[in-house]
Scaffold this motif. Structure first.
Motif, short mmCIF file in Angstrom:
data_model
loop_
_atom_site.label_atom_id
_atom_site.label_comp_id
_atom_site.label_asym_id
_atom_site.label_seq_id
_atom_site.Cartn_x
_atom_site.Cartn_y
_atom_site.Cartn_z
N HIS A 14 0.55 -1.26 -0.26
CA HIS A 14 0.14 0.36 -0.08
C HIS A 14 0.75 0.86 0.02
N VAL A 15 0.74 1.88 -0.83
CA VAL A 15 1.55 3.10 -0.90
C VAL A 15 0.56 4.40 -0.88
N ARG A 16 0.70 5.55 0.02
CA ARG A 16 0.19 6.51 -0.33
C ARG A 16 0.97 7.60 -0.28
N LEU A 17 -0.01 8.55 -1.31
CA LEU A 17 0.48 9.80 -1.93
C LEU A 17 -0.96 11.00 -1.22
N TYR A 18 0.15 11.73 -0.37
CA TYR A 18 -0.91 13.04 0.15
C TYR A 18 -0.10 13.66 0.54
N THR A 49 14.36 2.98 2.50
CA THR A 49 14.05 3.67 0.96
C THR A 49 13.31 3.21 0.10
N ALA A 50 13.37 4.14 -1.00
CA ALA A 50 12.64 3.40 -2.35
C ALA A 50 13.06 4.85 -3.36
N ARG A 51 13.48 4.51 -4.70
CA ARG A 51 13.17 5.10 -5.77
C ARG A 51 12.13 5.95 -6.74
N VAL A 52 12.01 7.39 -5.96
CA VAL A 52 10.45 8.11 -6.52
C VAL A 52 10.67 8.83 -7.81
N LYS A 53 10.70 8.23 -8.85
CA LYS A 53 10.02 9.33 -9.83
C LYS A 53 9.41 10.10 -10.25
N ALA A 76 3.96 21.37 -0.72
CA ALA A 76 4.92 19.70 -0.68
C ALA A 76 3.63 18.58 -0.83
N TRP A 77 4.38 17.43 -1.20
CA TRP A 77 3.67 16.19 -0.67
C TRP A 77 4.68 15.04 -0.98
N TYR A 78 3.15 14.49 0.07
CA TYR A 78 4.42 12.80 0.94
C TYR A 78 4.03 11.66 0.10
N VAL A 79 4.83 10.89 0.53
CA VAL A 79 4.24 9.52 0.15
C VAL A 79 5.01 8.54 1.17
N ARG A 80 4.36 7.43 1.45
CA ARG A 80 4.22 6.55 2.54
C ARG A 80 3.73 5.37 1.91
N MET A 89 14.58 8.34 -1.75
CA MET A 89 13.46 8.94 -0.90
C MET A 89 13.07 8.23 0.60
N GLU A 90 13.14 8.15 1.93
CA GLU A 90 12.74 7.84 3.04
C GLU A 90 11.63 8.15 3.02
N ASN A 91 11.21 6.79 3.72
CA ASN A 91 9.22 5.95 4.18
C ASN A 91 8.97 7.81 4.77
#
Length: 85
Positions: A12-16, A36-40, A25-29, A54-56
């Protein structure tokens, strides 16, 4: 820009926040045990407008103009892709 939750193969990935205001700014969790994960983020033309490990639960420090974008979040154990409108 509107973002939404992604649920695929028990990741489950949440963008908010949703929606996000210009300049905000918006956040990824994500809910898997990965620090960590690469965000593109890609524009509608396929240009990379953001690429960073990015860090969680981190803020993504970019401001997007109205339009269509694709976000890809990838780690060693998961891969998620979502369209942002």
């Amino acid at each position: 820009v509107y973002v939404s939750a992604i649920v695929t193969d028990q990741v489950h990935v949440r963008l908010y926040p949703n929606p996000v205001s210009k300049g905000e700014a918006w956040y990824v969790r994500w809910d898997v045990p990965v620090a960590t994960a690469r965000v593109k983020v890609y524009s509608a033309l396929g240009n990379v407008v953001f690429d960073q490990v990015m860090e969680n639960n981190s803020a993504i420090p970019i401001s997007l103009s109205s339009g269509y974008y694709s976000i890809v979040i990838q780690s060693d154990i998961f891969f998620e892709q979502q369209t942002l409108i």
